[in-house]
Write an enzyme that holds these catalytic residues in place. Structure first.
Site, PDB file in Angstrom:
ATOM      1  CD  GLN A   1      -1.867  -0.341  -1.944  1.00  0.00           C
ATOM      2  OE1 GLN A   1      -0.812  -0.635  -1.379  1.00  0.00           O
ATOM      3  NE2 GLN A   1      -3.034  -0.858  -1.580  1.00  0.00           N
TER       4      GLN A   1
ATOM      5  CB  CYS B   1     -10.978  -3.355  -2.136  1.00  0.00           C
ATOM      6  SG  CYS B   1      -9.775  -2.579  -1.068  1.00  0.00           S
TER       7      CYS B   1
HETATM    8  N1  PLP Z   1      -7.071   3.285  -3.147  1.00  0.00           N
HETATM    9  C1  PLP Z   1      -6.226   2.251  -3.290  1.00  0.00           C
HETATM   10  C2  PLP Z   1      -5.235   2.250  -4.413  1.00  0.00           C
HETATM   11  C3  PLP Z   1      -6.282   1.184  -2.392  1.00  0.00           C
HETATM   12  O1  PLP Z   1      -5.449   0.148  -2.539  1.00  0.00           O
HETATM   13  C4  PLP Z   1      -7.234   1.220  -1.342  1.00  0.00           C
HETATM   14  C5  PLP Z   1      -7.373   0.070  -0.411  1.00  0.00           C
HETATM   15  O2  PLP Z   1      -7.106  -1.060  -0.751  1.00  0.00           O
HETATM   16  C6  PLP Z   1      -8.071   2.336  -1.237  1.00  0.00           C
HETATM   17  C7  PLP Z   1      -7.965   3.352  -2.163  1.00  0.00           C
HETATM   18  C8  PLP Z   1      -9.083   2.450  -0.155  1.00  0.00           C
HETATM   19  O3  PLP Z   1      -8.476   2.908   1.041  1.00  0.00           O
HETATM   20  P1  PLP Z   1      -9.220   2.681   2.455  1.00  0.00           P
HETATM   21  O4  PLP Z   1      -9.177   1.217   2.725  1.00  0.00           O
HETATM   22  O5  PLP Z   1      -8.404   3.486   3.430  1.00  0.00           O
HETATM   23  O6  PLP Z   1     -10.593   3.214   2.310  1.00  0.00           O
END
Ligand code: PLP
Length: 383
Positions: free
Chosen positions: A179, A323
Site C-alpha cells: 500500500q 480482500c
Molecule cells: N498486502 C497488502 C497490504 C494489501 O493491501 C494487498 C492487497 O490488497 C496485498 C498484500 C495483496 O496483494 P496482491 O493483490 O497483489 O496479491
C-alpha cells in the site's frame, strides 16, 4: 465495463494507466520469445524484463539484482515468510496484529510446522508498540513482519526504528509495502528492512505482477521449483507484459509522486473536514497516514449497509479490508487498535486516487449526509 460511478476504492485496486497499457500491448499482440531463449525473440523479452527490473529497483532505491518478480503482493509476502522459514530450523516468527492475510495466513500455516508465531501489538492509533516488539524479541526470532502502511487505516509504521530493534535482536525484517508504493516515497535501504513486498495493481499497473525486494544476505528458499527463473527464487516463465507494465507504473508513480500526493492530500482534507462535520470518527486519524486513505465510522450504522447504499448512489467504497469483504466480522485491524467491536462493524474506507476530483468528494459527502439522515429516520421508525 464502462461505469459512471465514482471510484473511491483505490486501496483495493486501481485502473490501468493508459500509458502502461500502451507499453504492455506489443508484448500481448506480437509473437514473444521466452526470456530464457537464446534467439532474438528471447533476447528482446529478456531485455524487457530487465528494463522493468531496473525501473522497479530505481523506484524503491534498490539494486536491480535485489528485485524478484512474483505474481503480486500475496506471492511476495508468502515467499518472504515461507521462504525464510524453509531455510532454517523452526524457531519463532513475529507478525503484527494488523497485517494483511497475505502475511498472517502463511504465518498461521507455519504454526502447524513447528514454528511459534508471536503477535506484535499496536496502540490505539494503529502504530506498532515498540515495547511489544522488544518483548516479543526476547525469544529467538528468525523473522519479523510489519507492514509499511496499513491497507485499511493507511497508518504508516516507523520501519527504520523497527528495523533497528530487529537488528539488535538478530531477527530479519520483512515489510509489506504494497500500500505504501506509489503513495509515499519508499527507499529500501533507508527503511533498513531485509525484504519488502510490492504489487503492481495498486499503482495503476496490471493485476498479477509484483515483487519481493531482497537484501542479498537473506537466506531464502523458493515456493516454486522448476526452470530456475528469477535466480531460482521464482520458477515459471515470466509474465512479460505484466512485468513491463509494473516497471512503467513504478517509473510513472515515482516521477509523478509529488503531484499525486499534493492532489490527493487536498482531496482527503476536504473529505475529512466533511466527514467530521457529519460526526464520523476517523480511525488512525492522529497518526501519520497514507495521503489517500480515510477509514471511519458513525455510531449505530453498519458499514456493510453504508457500502451498499452508497453503491446505489454511485459511489464505490469499501467496508473493512477489501480482500476479506465477504466476511462480516469486524476489521481485525480495528479490534487490534482496541476499537469496540460493535463500533468497528460500522467502519467504511474511502481510498482516493489522483483521478478523483473535488466535485466528486462534495457529491460523495452530500450523498452520505442524505443516506445518514435516511438511516436515522428508519432507525427512529423501528423503535
Ligand atoms: N498486502 C497488502 C497490504 C494489501 O493491501 C494487498 C492487497 O490488497 C496485498 C498484500 C495483496 O496483494 P496482491 O493483490 O497483489 O496479491
Amino acid at each position: 465495463m464502462s461505469n459512471s460511478a465514482v471510484y473511491l476504492d483505490h486501496n483495493a485496486t486501481t485502473a490501468l494507466d493508459l500509458r502502461v497499457l500502451d507499453a504492455m500491448l506489443p508484448f500481448l499482440q506480437h509473437p514473444q520469445g521466452n526470456p530464457t531463449s537464446r534467439h532474438s525473440f528471447g533476447r528482446h523479452a529478456r531485455q524487457a524484463v530487465e528494463n522493468a527490473r531496473a525501473q522497479v529497483a530505481d523506484t524503491v532505491g534498490a539494486h536491480p539484482t535485489q528485485v524478484v518478480f512474483t505474481s503480486g503482493g500475496t506471492e511476495a509476502d508468502n515467499l518472504a515468510i515461507q521462504g525464510v522459514a524453509a531455510a532454517q530450523a523452526p524457531t519463532s516468527i513475529a507478525v503484527s496484529t494488523i497485517e494483511h492475510p497475505a502475511v498472517y495466513r502463511p504465518a498461521q500455516y507455519l504454526m502447524g510446522r513447528g514454528w511459534k508465531i508471536a503477535r506484535i501489538q499496536v496502540d490505539e492509533n494503529g502504530r506498532i508498540a515498540l515495547d511489544s516488539l522488544n518483548e516479543v524479541l526476547q525469544q529467538k526470532t528468525a523473522l519479523v513482519s510489519v507492514m509499511a502502511a496499513n491497507n485499511e487505516t493507511g497508518v504508516l509504521q516507523d520501519i527504520p526504528a523497527i528495523a533497528e530493534i530487529c537488528r539488535r535482536h538478530g531477527a530479519l525484517l520483512h515489510t509489506d509495502a504494497v500500500q505504501a508504493l506509489g503513495k509515499i516515497a519508499l527507499d529500501f535501504n533507508a527503511l533498513g528492512a531485509n525484504a519488502m513486498s510490492l504489487s503492481a495493481h495498486k499503482i495503476h499497473g496490471p493485476q498479477g505482477a509484483g515483487a519481493l525486494v531482497l537484501d542479498k544476505r537473506v537466506d531464502i528458499r523458493p515456493l516454486l521449483y522448476g526452470g530456475g527463473q528469477e535466480k531460482g527464487l521464482r520458477s515459471g516463465t515470466e509474465n512479460i507484459a505484466a512485468i513491463v507494465g509494473f516497471g512503467l507504473a513504478c517509473e510513472l508513480a515515482q516521477r509523478e509522486l509529488n503531484d499525486r500526493i499534493a492532489t490527493i492530500e487536498n482531496l482527503r482534507n476536504r473529505l475529512e473536514t466533511g466527514l467530521r462535520r457529519l460526526g464520523a470518527t476517523i480511525f488512525g486519524g492522529e497518526s501519520a497516514r497514507l495521503p489517500n486513505t480515510s477509514f471511519f465510522a458513525f455510531p449505530n450504522i453498519e458499514g456493510e449497509t453504508l457500502v451498499v447504499a452508497m453503491d446505489k448512489k454511485g459511489f464505490a467504497i469499501a467496508s473493512g479490508s477489501a480482500c476479506s469483504s465477504d466476511s462480516t466480522e469486524p476489521s481485525h485491524v480495528l479490534l487490534a487498535m482496541g476499537v469496540d467491536p460493535e463500533f468497528a462493524r460500522g467502519a467504511v474506507r474511502v481510498s482516493l486516487g489522483a483521478d478523483n476530483t473535488a466535485q466528486q468528494i462534495d457529491g460523495f459527502l452530500l450523498a452520505l449526509e442524505n443516506e445518514l439522515l435516511r438511516l436515522k429516520r428508519m432507525a427512529a421508525l423501528a423503535v
